[in-house]
Design a protein around this motif. Structure first.
Motif, mmCIF file in Angstrom:
data_model
loop_
_atom_site.group_PDB
_atom_site.id
_atom_site.type_symbol
_atom_site.label_atom_id
_atom_site.label_comp_id
_atom_site.label_asym_id
_atom_site.label_seq_id
_atom_site.Cartn_x
_atom_site.Cartn_y
_atom_site.Cartn_z
ATOM 1 N N GLN A 100 0.992 -1.160 -0.033
ATOM 2 C CA GLN A 100 -0.239 -0.025 -0.069
ATOM 3 C C GLN A 100 0.878 1.145 0.069
ATOM 4 O O GLN A 100 0.551 2.131 -0.696
ATOM 5 N N ALA A 101 1.870 1.201 0.752
ATOM 6 C CA ALA A 101 2.743 2.361 0.810
ATOM 7 C C ALA A 101 3.455 2.843 -0.384
ATOM 8 O O ALA A 101 3.651 4.083 -0.825
ATOM 9 N N VAL A 102 3.761 1.801 -1.269
ATOM 10 C CA VAL A 102 4.225 2.047 -2.592
ATOM 11 C C VAL A 102 3.379 2.972 -3.624
ATOM 12 O O VAL A 102 3.980 3.623 -4.645
ATOM 13 N N THR A 103 2.096 2.911 -3.556
ATOM 14 C CA THR A 103 1.265 3.290 -4.397
ATOM 15 C C THR A 103 1.535 4.879 -4.644
ATOM 16 O O THR A 103 1.390 5.398 -5.324
ATOM 17 N N ALA A 104 1.881 5.776 -3.390
ATOM 18 C CA ALA A 104 2.086 7.182 -3.349
ATOM 19 C C ALA A 104 3.417 7.406 -4.209
ATOM 20 O O ALA A 104 3.563 8.715 -4.516
ATOM 21 N N HIS A 105 4.266 6.567 -4.775
ATOM 22 C CA HIS A 105 5.462 6.854 -5.418
ATOM 23 C C HIS A 105 5.302 6.461 -6.891
ATOM 24 O O HIS A 105 6.355 6.144 -7.436
ATOM 25 N N LEU A 106 4.091 6.104 -7.705
ATOM 26 C CA LEU A 106 4.017 5.531 -8.858
ATOM 27 C C LEU A 106 3.134 6.744 -9.464
ATOM 28 O O LEU A 106 2.567 7.644 -8.892
ATOM 29 N N ASP A 107 3.309 6.552 -10.846
ATOM 30 C CA ASP A 107 3.021 7.580 -11.700
ATOM 31 C C ASP A 107 1.393 7.221 -12.147
ATOM 32 O O ASP A 107 0.645 7.879 -12.484
ATOM 33 N N GLU A 108 1.346 5.993 -12.186
ATOM 34 C CA GLU A 108 -0.140 5.405 -12.481
ATOM 35 C C GLU A 108 -0.366 4.065 -11.984
ATOM 36 O O GLU A 108 0.548 3.415 -11.651
ATOM 37 N N LEU A 109 -1.658 3.848 -11.802
ATOM 38 C CA LEU A 109 -2.285 2.519 -11.317
ATOM 39 C C LEU A 109 -3.167 1.999 -12.136
ATOM 40 O O LEU A 109 -4.049 2.534 -12.841
ATOM 41 N N SER A 110 -3.044 0.631 -12.436
ATOM 42 C CA SER A 110 -4.131 0.000 -13.447
ATOM 43 C C SER A 110 -5.344 -0.045 -12.527
ATOM 44 O O SER A 110 -5.418 0.541 -11.180
ATOM 45 N N ALA A 111 -6.595 -0.148 -13.225
ATOM 46 C CA ALA A 111 -7.934 0.075 -12.719
ATOM 47 C C ALA A 111 -7.803 -0.892 -11.684
ATOM 48 O O ALA A 111 -8.467 -0.409 -10.463
ATOM 49 N N GLN A 112 -7.419 -2.076 -11.614
ATOM 50 C CA GLN A 112 -7.532 -3.026 -10.526
ATOM 51 C C GLN A 112 -6.630 -2.527 -9.231
ATOM 52 O O GLN A 112 -7.179 -2.523 -8.123
ATOM 53 N N ALA A 113 -5.597 -2.246 -9.357
ATOM 54 C CA ALA A 113 -4.646 -1.691 -8.477
ATOM 55 C C ALA A 113 -5.206 -0.475 -7.677
ATOM 56 O O ALA A 113 -5.279 -0.314 -6.458
ATOM 57 N N ALA A 114 -5.975 0.456 -8.594
ATOM 58 C CA ALA A 114 -6.424 1.561 -8.099
ATOM 59 C C ALA A 114 -7.828 1.304 -7.076
ATOM 60 O O ALA A 114 -7.895 2.045 -6.201
ATOM 61 N N ARG A 115 -8.439 0.387 -7.415
ATOM 62 C CA ARG A 115 -9.636 -0.003 -6.851
ATOM 63 C C ARG A 115 -9.276 -0.783 -5.462
ATOM 64 O O ARG A 115 -10.211 -0.151 -4.554
ATOM 65 N N ILE A 116 -8.295 -1.240 -5.268
ATOM 66 C CA ILE A 116 -8.151 -1.959 -4.014
ATOM 67 C C ILE A 116 -6.984 -1.322 -3.314
ATOM 68 O O ILE A 116 -6.735 -1.295 -2.086
ATOM 69 N N GLY A 117 -6.410 -0.121 -3.910
ATOM 70 C CA GLY A 117 -5.330 0.650 -3.399
ATOM 71 C C GLY A 117 -4.046 -0.458 -2.944
ATOM 72 O O GLY A 117 -3.391 -0.026 -1.824
ATOM 73 N N SER A 118 -3.900 -1.431 -3.628
ATOM 74 C CA SER A 118 -2.538 -1.962 -3.355
ATOM 75 C C SER A 118 -1.743 -2.355 -4.538
ATOM 76 O O SER A 118 -2.507 -2.950 -5.679
ATOM 77 N N VAL A 119 -0.552 -2.553 -4.537
ATOM 78 C CA VAL A 119 0.537 -2.831 -5.646
ATOM 79 C C VAL A 119 1.314 -4.073 -5.251
ATOM 80 O O VAL A 119 1.981 -3.754 -4.309
ATOM 81 N N ASN A 120 1.260 -4.823 -6.142
ATOM 82 C CA ASN A 120 2.356 -6.130 -5.904
ATOM 83 C C ASN A 120 3.564 -6.083 -7.198
ATOM 84 O O ASN A 120 4.309 -6.727 -6.858
ATOM 85 N N THR A 121 3.064 -5.392 -8.162
ATOM 86 C CA THR A 121 3.964 -5.545 -9.349
ATOM 87 C C THR A 121 4.006 -4.031 -9.976
ATOM 88 O O THR A 121 3.145 -3.170 -10.203
ATOM 89 N N VAL A 122 5.334 -3.675 -9.909
ATOM 90 C CA VAL A 122 5.615 -2.122 -10.681
ATOM 91 C C VAL A 122 6.263 -2.396 -11.880
ATOM 92 O O VAL A 122 7.333 -3.111 -12.072
ATOM 93 N N VAL A 123 5.780 -1.896 -13.214
ATOM 94 C CA VAL A 123 6.343 -1.934 -14.158
ATOM 95 C C VAL A 123 7.106 -0.497 -14.627
ATOM 96 O O VAL A 123 6.356 0.600 -14.493
ATOM 97 N N PHE A 124 8.271 -0.767 -14.937
ATOM 98 C CA PHE A 124 8.924 0.728 -15.414
ATOM 99 C C PHE A 124 8.898 0.935 -17.095
ATOM 100 O O PHE A 124 9.409 -0.144 -17.755
ATOM 101 N N SER A 125 8.015 1.695 -17.487
ATOM 102 C CA SER A 125 7.609 1.872 -18.775
ATOM 103 C C SER A 125 7.705 3.316 -19.475
ATOM 104 O O SER A 125 7.072 3.956 -19.130
ATOM 105 N N ARG B 202 6.279 4.876 -13.799
ATOM 106 C CA ARG B 202 5.948 3.741 -13.004
ATOM 107 C C ARG B 202 4.805 3.354 -12.872
ATOM 108 O O ARG B 202 3.635 4.206 -12.450
ATOM 109 N N ILE B 203 4.511 2.185 -13.107
ATOM 110 C CA ILE B 203 2.777 1.683 -13.393
ATOM 111 C C ILE B 203 2.752 0.559 -12.721
ATOM 112 O O ILE B 203 3.527 -0.364 -12.702
ATOM 113 N N GLY B 204 1.827 0.777 -11.502
ATOM 114 C CA GLY B 204 1.363 -0.273 -10.376
ATOM 115 C C GLY B 204 0.437 -1.116 -10.865
ATOM 116 O O GLY B 204 -0.894 -0.716 -11.438
ATOM 117 N N HIS B 205 0.570 -2.502 -10.634
ATOM 118 C CA HIS B 205 -0.591 -3.382 -10.898
ATOM 119 C C HIS B 205 -0.634 -4.365 -9.797
ATOM 120 O O HIS B 205 0.193 -4.234 -8.792
#
Length: 288
Positions: free
Chosen positions: A75-100, A104-107
């Motif tokens: 949950q803490a990492v979400t504040a340091h990402l540029d974008e969240l997938s719809a699913q990650a945004a819905r639950i407020g939790s990220v387990n995969t970060v892609v650099f593209s 930084r995109i959270g999934h």
């Protein structure tokens, strides 16, 4: 011919026993990719959540394709990402970060990993009317959303941080319907008419010994699952099995979430069955 193509890794705390490097690297080898997967254990490096921005900066600059995130930073990492997938945004939790492309995109692949483990691991005809879940953090958010998506009637959530449990339940009720999630008051009362029990806490891991559920409260009509995979048979699962419960360990969730993350990192579909075989071999000590 194998070529060097991907730098990946895992950010977490007390993760030296993680089998994620083996899972990702062996699948990369099978697909003819040179994939390197490193552990970034903030406990071992004397770092904490405040160091996440600096670490992400360094990995991004070093050319990493992405990193997985585990306890306690999902949950803490979400504040340091540029974008969240719809699913990650819905639950407020990220387990995969892609650099593209400089972003930084959270999934979140934990949801699909947990749901697939339940679908394939529990006996046909298992009941999902009411589930008691221990833990409402990053992993708990994913498992709770997965349960809702599978049609569970109601989830009762227990967490030492009552405010966190309340926020998760409010989100679940808003998205899936009023009355389908509630904060637990008393564990013994909540278990009276429960069909299943989920441990979505780190309790049971090598570094967090114990059980999330007192063995005296376990009944043979429960199914019990744990997101922990090291050890594979946690104290909770061992005591649940002794009580006659159907039990399901965390290996399936681990494999399926890793397969999803592998696809995000490489753009290639992972062979989940092959990853599961590698995982089981590693757990039993047969790493050929």
């Amino acid at each position: 011919m194998t070529q060097f193509r991907y730098l990946t890794g895992l950010i977490g705390r007390d993760i030296q026993a993680s089998l994620s490097p083996m899972l990702h690297e062996s699948e990369g080898d099978a697909q003819g990719l040179r994939l390197v997967y490193r552990l970034f254990d903030l406990a071992a490096d004397d770092m904490d959540a405040g160091d996440l921005p600096r670490l992400l900066d360094a990995l991004h600059l070093a050319g990493f394709a992405g990193v997985n995130i585990t306890h306690p930073y999902k949950q803490a990492v979400t504040a340091h990402l540029d974008e969240l997938s719809a699913q990650a945004a819905r639950i407020g939790s990220v387990n995969t970060v892609v650099f593209s492309e400089g972003r930084r995109i959270g999934h979140n692949t934990d949801i699909q990993g947990f749901a697939e483990n339940l679908r394939t691991g529990l006996p046909s005809g298992s009941q999902f009317g009411k589930v008691v879940q221990m833990g409402g953090g990053g992993a708990g958010a994913a498992t709770a959303h997965a349960l809702m998506g599978m049609g569970v009637g109601m989830v009762t959530i227990f967490d030492p941080d009552r405010m966190r449990a309340q926020e998760l339940c409010a989100t679940l009720c808003t998205l899936y319907g009023e009355g389908r999630a509630m904060v637990g008051q008393g564990l013994s009362d909540a278990l009276v008419d429960a069909d299943g029990v989920v441990n979505a806490t780190p309790v049971g891991m090598a570094g967090y010994p114990g059980s999330a559920i007192p063995k005296a409260l376990l009944r043979p009509d429960f199914w019990v699952t744990d997101i922990v995979y090291f050890p594979l048979e946690t104290q909770l699962l061992r005591e649940a099995k002794a009580a006659g419960c159907v039990t399901l360990d965390g290996s399936g969730m681990t494999v399926h979430q890793a397969a999803g993350a592998f696809e995000h990192f490489t753009g290639r579909k992972a062979d989940a069955a092959r990853m599961a075989a590698s995982f089981r071999a590693a757990l039993t000590g047969d790493r050929r």
